[in-house]
Design an enzyme around this catalytic site. Structure first.
Site, PDB file in Angstrom:
ATOM      1  N   TYR A 142       0.827  -1.202   0.000  1.00  0.00           N
ATOM      2  CA  TYR A 142       0.000   0.000   0.000  1.00  0.00           C
ATOM      3  C   TYR A 142       0.860   1.250   0.000  1.00  0.00           C
ATOM      4  CZ  TYR A 142       0.920   0.853   4.983  1.00  0.00           C
ATOM      5  OH  TYR A 142       1.538   1.131   6.181  1.00  0.00           O
ATOM      6  N   LYS A 186       6.453  -2.077   1.976  1.00  0.00           N
ATOM      7  CA  LYS A 186       5.282  -1.433   2.591  1.00  0.00           C
ATOM      8  C   LYS A 186       4.092  -2.378   2.453  1.00  0.00           C
ATOM      9  CE  LYS A 186       3.138   3.140   3.089  1.00  0.00           C
ATOM     10  NZ  LYS A 186       3.263   3.306   4.540  1.00  0.00           N
ATOM     11  N   GLU A 214      12.843   2.138  13.687  1.00  0.00           N
ATOM     12  CA  GLU A 214      11.886   3.197  13.356  1.00  0.00           C
ATOM     13  C   GLU A 214      10.792   3.205  14.411  1.00  0.00           C
ATOM     14  OE1 GLU A 214      10.037   2.447   9.544  1.00  0.00           O
ATOM     15  OE2 GLU A 214       9.865   0.314   9.933  1.00  0.00           O
ATOM     16  N   LEU A 236      11.223   1.030   6.878  1.00  0.00           N
ATOM     17  CA  LEU A 236      10.550   1.433   5.648  1.00  0.00           C
ATOM     18  C   LEU A 236      11.287   2.639   5.060  1.00  0.00           C
ATOM     19  CD1 LEU A 236       7.835   0.800   4.070  1.00  0.00           C
ATOM     20  CD2 LEU A 236       7.071   2.976   5.039  1.00  0.00           C
TER      21      LEU A 236
HETATM   22  C1  LIG Z   1       6.520   1.653   9.657  1.00  0.00           C
HETATM   23  C2  LIG Z   1       6.560   2.970   8.970  1.00  0.00           C
HETATM   24  N1  LIG Z   1       7.738   3.602   8.864  1.00  0.00           N
HETATM   25  C3  LIG Z   1       7.834   4.794   8.246  1.00  0.00           C
HETATM   26  C4  LIG Z   1       6.711   5.429   7.726  1.00  0.00           C
HETATM   27  C5  LIG Z   1       6.846   6.776   7.047  1.00  0.00           C
HETATM   28  O1  LIG Z   1       6.755   6.641   5.664  1.00  0.00           O
HETATM   29  P1  LIG Z   1       6.278   7.859   4.742  1.00  0.00           P
HETATM   30  O2  LIG Z   1       7.149   9.009   5.080  1.00  0.00           O
HETATM   31  O3  LIG Z   1       6.494   7.374   3.367  1.00  0.00           O
HETATM   32  O4  LIG Z   1       4.848   8.115   5.062  1.00  0.00           O
HETATM   33  C6  LIG Z   1       5.471   4.794   7.808  1.00  0.00           C
HETATM   34  C7  LIG Z   1       4.286   5.438   7.232  1.00  0.00           C
HETATM   35  O5  LIG Z   1       3.205   4.924   7.238  1.00  0.00           O
HETATM   36  C8  LIG Z   1       5.386   3.536   8.435  1.00  0.00           C
HETATM   37  O6  LIG Z   1       4.217   2.889   8.539  1.00  0.00           O
END
Ligand SMILES: Cc1ncc(COP(=O)(O)O)c(C=O)c1O
Length: 286
Positions: free
Chosen positions: A32, A149, A182, A206
């Site tokens: 997603y 993701k 994270e 991610l």
């Molecule tokens: C586990 C995780 N890490 C990092 C992020 C941040 O990603 P982005 O900056 O692309 O929204 C998300 C965003 O949903 C996430 O679910």
């Protein structure tokens, strides 16, 4: 009434139905994106499409649509939902098969689903508009493919509940070497002795679009030292500032960690500068 997109048609969200045999439902076999949109304009779409392609490749699923076609679908969806400030959720699963089996079935059509939800624009960088977070620390117990993701987010969900059960709003995760990975739904930046630190990209985190944008903005518009390297638990505990980064939050300060104030317990000076850069340049990756 929220309009959704499902497999080629736009429809009211409550009329969008999928089969219980969909592998997204049975196995979490899907990926997603969440793309923010302000004033009807999608943010950093090229970066989201790039990551979507990486996630699809990570689960060996061929995209049913070209990047241009996906952009048209999402633009149309935004328009049908009145434009404005929206989060756009896009999910692609392997689709529904007649039989539940672990191995990928042949000849099934992916399910493509998208809908929008209202969001409030992020802070302008002033302390008054900052949405501050409290967080707790835990050992990262998710899987070894966090760079995908994936819709299989149970590990993240359970970690988020650990935060909520402890009276906090996010959780900072550390691997077995006591290195920061994270948060449950965000990447993390830490300011130590005036240097901005963030973990390098690997299978443990991610590759956040906001993380990428933040690094680009800091490089282009500040002379701050930035280090992309392992960030130790001790550095996080002593940090002057900690920022969460995600598409709908942009940069959000963590002001309390494990019950103790981070810095002076207020949004930091460097956070304010960095978040102001987002306000000025959030569409620069478009
Ligand atoms: C586990 C995780 N890490 C990092 C992020 C941040 O990603 P982005 O900056 O692309 O929204 C998300 C965003 O949903 C996430 O679910």
């Amino acid at each position: 009434m929220t309009q959704a997109y499902l497999n080629g048609a736009f429809t009211a969200l409550e009329d969008a139905h999928i089969s219980p045999m969909d592998r997204g439902f049975l196995f979490g076999d899907g990926v997603y994106e969440v793309i923010p949109c302000y004033d009807g304009q999608l943010v950093a779409m090229p970066y989201h499409l790039e990551r979507l392609a990486q996630s699809l490749s990570g689960i060996a699923l061929t995209s049913p649509h070209s990047d241009d076609a996906l952009t048209s679908i999402l633009t149309e969806l935004v328009n049908r939902n009145g434009g404005g400030d929206l989060g756009v959720y896009l999910q692609i699963t392997r689709g529904a098969a007649p039989k539940r089996q672990h191995a990928f079935p042949e000849h099934i059509e992916p399910t493509v689903f998208a809908y929008t939800f209202a969001i409030t624009p992020p802070s302008d960088g002033s302390p008054e508009t900052a949405k501050c977070f409290s967080a707790v620390t835990r050992t990262d117990q998710r899987w070894d493919r966090c760079h995908i993701k994936s819709t299989a987010l149970l590990g993240n969900v359970l970690h988020m509940m650990e935060a909520i059960d402890a009276g906090a709003e996010e959780v900072l995760l550390f691997n077995s070497d006591d290195e920061l990975t994270e948060a449950a739904a965000c990447n993390v930046f830490v300011v130590c002795n005036g240097t901005v630190l963030t973990p390098a990209l690997d299978h443990q985190i991610l590759p956040g679009v906001t993380r990428r944008q933040c690094l680009e903005l800091l490089e282009a518009h500040t002379d701050w030292p930035v280090e992309i390297r392992p960030v130790l638990r001790q550095e996080v505990a002593q940090a002057e500032e900690i920022w969460l980064s995600s598409s709908t939050k942009e940069l959000a300060p963590i002001v309390k960690l494990d019950g103790k104030a981070v810095g002076d317990g207020k949004p930091g000076r460097m956070w304010a500068v960095a978040q102001k850069l987002f306000n000025e340049y959030r569409f620069s990756a478009n």
